[in-house]
Write a protein that holds these residues in place. Structure first.
Motif, PDB file in Angstrom:
ATOM      1  N   HIS A   1     -49.066-108.045  52.428  1.00  0.00           N
ATOM      2  CA  HIS A   1     -48.737-109.336  53.039  1.00  0.00           C
ATOM      3  C   HIS A   1     -48.125-110.287  52.009  1.00  0.00           C
ATOM      4  CE1 HIS A   1     -51.070-107.743  56.280  1.00  0.00           C
ATOM      5  NE2 HIS A   1     -52.231-107.928  55.706  1.00  0.00           N
TER       6      HIS A   1
ATOM      7  N   ASN B   1     -47.656-108.717  56.802  1.00  0.00           N
ATOM      8  CA  ASN B   1     -47.273-109.982  57.434  1.00  0.00           C
ATOM      9  C   ASN B   1     -46.498-110.848  56.438  1.00  0.00           C
ATOM     10  OD1 ASN B   1     -48.771-109.230  59.719  1.00  0.00           O
ATOM     11  ND2 ASN B   1     -50.637-110.128  58.858  1.00  0.00           N
TER      12      ASN B   1
ATOM     13  N   ASN C   1     -46.485-109.393  61.452  1.00  0.00           N
ATOM     14  CA  ASN C   1     -46.224-110.709  62.052  1.00  0.00           C
ATOM     15  C   ASN C   1     -45.605-111.645  61.023  1.00  0.00           C
ATOM     16  OD1 ASN C   1     -47.534-109.878  64.441  1.00  0.00           O
ATOM     17  ND2 ASN C   1     -49.525-110.437  63.560  1.00  0.00           N
TER      18      ASN C   1
END
Lengths: 219, 286
Positions: A50, A69, A88
């Motif tokens: 991430h 993410n 995301n």
């Protein structure tokens, strides 16, 4: 140089900026900001984990994949190349980007494509409120739903949404899908690795009513 | 800017590590606010022993009879085996000008002016234990850099609120609350939010209902983390420009302004990670 693996630290971007070509894997980004920003060479960069804010911002020519993410402002002001988030993205994904392709396989939060200026954005999931606010050029494809005030004060970008739109912003309207739009959408989906039926999508764009003062507005 | 962190532990095996985990989270958010910091710890056996009331006092504390005083720099944790109201009243009587930073049966609040890392060391936070913790790193915008302006705001029993953002209409709501007899410690906008929530809870409302009303009445920007003796709740304003990330596993629920504050949590690789949606109340109970 063919390929290298580097653990995220403060010197990562300096290392990347010295390369003319090749592929690089960055490990342990651990939510740090500004990972792989300002690239200006045809590099293949893979980030395993991430990322924090502005990952792959201002990208030119490079193809960046984030397996995780992304925080606020991923691929902001991208000029060319591509950024793919296998996960995301937080708010303001692709903000002000002029070119290139941004793919987010999961959801994107609020203000996705805010003030986009030519970038193509394909979101596998849904997008948050105020997305494509003041979008000027480029295409935004959403395979899921869109939050409130989609395309508020939009100029000439084209928005394609498959799911529900919570509400449209000022001067943003649904438009007919003509043959050229089906072809354009099919091509964008294919570039992102999807083969949805374009007939399932609705096109949105500017009603062009904010370009000029209305005659009824004078005092 | 400001940074927020919070950790609600589901697995009792992690209770001994609460302070260590919270320290890591807090210090990672130092860059979001380095002028003041504070934490709230629920269930530490030294600061808040079972059967004792705990009150945090900032400023000089003279010898007080029949109570235990733990001094952590300018912050003093006072506990005694008496009801919470009685201990608060006794301290107010003895020290009418002192700032009471928090009170309750399980809650210890520690806050002050300074760099989060130095404050955490002064507090000995890494050694703390418990089932829930909250932290805040402050970059002051709406009121002065003072201990009174530091978060958390813990203005009801075992309650605690931290805030990233700024309330626009806090002066108006302060006047409404003052008219109802609510007394304030500071000029800070967040204190108005905390007093508003405490007032709703004192009226018998639950945290979700209190935060829904807050969303309706308060203008401005906010990500709030609100904790109570049995709950942990997160809410963001309608625009949602102040960041927030939630992560959940079977062992814990965590919230932070940025993901990087969560990296050190055990099992983060398997956590469900998401951003809270605007004006939706996320609440967990013990």
């Amino acid at each position: 140089m063919d390929s290298m693996t580097i653990v995220m630290d403060k010197g990562v971007n300096r290392t990347l900026h010295r390369l003319d070509a090749g592929s690089v894997t960055i490990t342990e980004p651990n939510g740090k900001h500004s990972v792989a920003v300002g690239l200006n060479a045809p590099l293949q960069v893979s980030i395993e984990g991430h990322c924090g804010y502005y990952a792959a911002g201002m990208n030119q020519l490079a193809d960046v994949v984030i397996n995780g993410n992304a925080g606020v402002g991923v691929a902001e002001n991208m000029m060319s190349g591509s950024v793919r988030v296998n996960g995301n993205a937080s708010q303001s994904a692709g903000a002000t980007a002029h070119g290139g392709l941004l793919v987010i396989t999961g959801d994107a939060a609020a203000r996705c494509g805010i003030s986009m200026k030519g970038v193509d954005i394909v979101v596998g999931g849904s997008i948050g409120h105020m997305s494509a606010f003041m979008a000027q050029a480029g295409r935004l494809v959403v395979r899921g739903d869109a939050g409130e005030a989609l395309g508020d004060s939009i100029y000439e970008a084209r928005l394609y949404v498959r799911g529900k739109v919570a509400s449209l912003g000022a001067d943003c309207i649904a438009k007919d899908m003509r043959d050229e739009h089906h072809a354009e959408l099919r091509s964008l989906l294919a570039k992102a690795g999807y083969d949805d039926d374009p007939a399932d999508y609705t096109r949105y764009g500017s009603a062009r009513q904010l370009y000029h003062f209305h005659a009824g507005n004078e005092y | 800017m400001c940074g927020i962190v919070g950790l609600h532990l589901r697995d009792p095996a992690l209770y001994p590590r609460l302070g260590e985990l919270l320290t890591g989270m807090l210090c990672e958010m130092s860059e979001r606010g380095a002028d003041s910091a504070g934490v709230a710890v629920y269930g530490d056996p030294v600061w808040s022993p079972p059967g004792h009331a705990t009150v945090t006092v900032i400023g000089a504390v003279p010898d007080l009879p029949d109570v235990t005083v733990i001094s952590l720099g300018e912050t003093h944790v006072v506990h005694a085996p008496v009801p919470v109201d009685a201990l608060v009243a006794a301290i107010r009587a003895q020290l009418p000008d002192a700032l009471i930073a928090g009170f309750g049966e399980e809650l210890t609040v520690l806050k002050g002016v300074g760099h989060p890392r130095e404050l955490a060391a002064t507090f000995g936070l890494a050694k703390a234990q418990g089932w829930q913790g909250v932290g805040h790193t402050r970059m002051a915008t709406e009121s002065a850099v003072t201990p009174e302006g530091a978060h958390p705001y813990a203005v009801g029993p075992d309650q605690c609120l931290v805030h990233n953002g700024s309330f626009a209409n806090h002066a108006t709501i302060r006047r409404h609350l003052t008219a109802r007899g609510v007394v304030f410690d500071s000029e800070n906008d967040t204190e108005v939010g905390a007093r508003y929530v405490a007032s709703a809870l004192a009226d018998g409302r639950d945290i979700e209902s209190a935060l829904k009303s807050l969303c309706a009445e308060f203008d401005g920007f906010y990500t709030l983390l609100v904790s109570n003796r049995d709950s942990f709740a997160v809410v963001r304003d309608a625009i949602a420009c102040k960041p927030a990330v939630i992560a959940e596993t079977d062992a814990w629920v965590a919230m932070a302004s940025e993901y990087r504050a969560l990296v050190g949590l055990p099992g983060i690789e398997q956590a469900r990670i998401y951003e809270p949606e605007p004006e939706r109340i996320y609440a967990w109970t013990r």
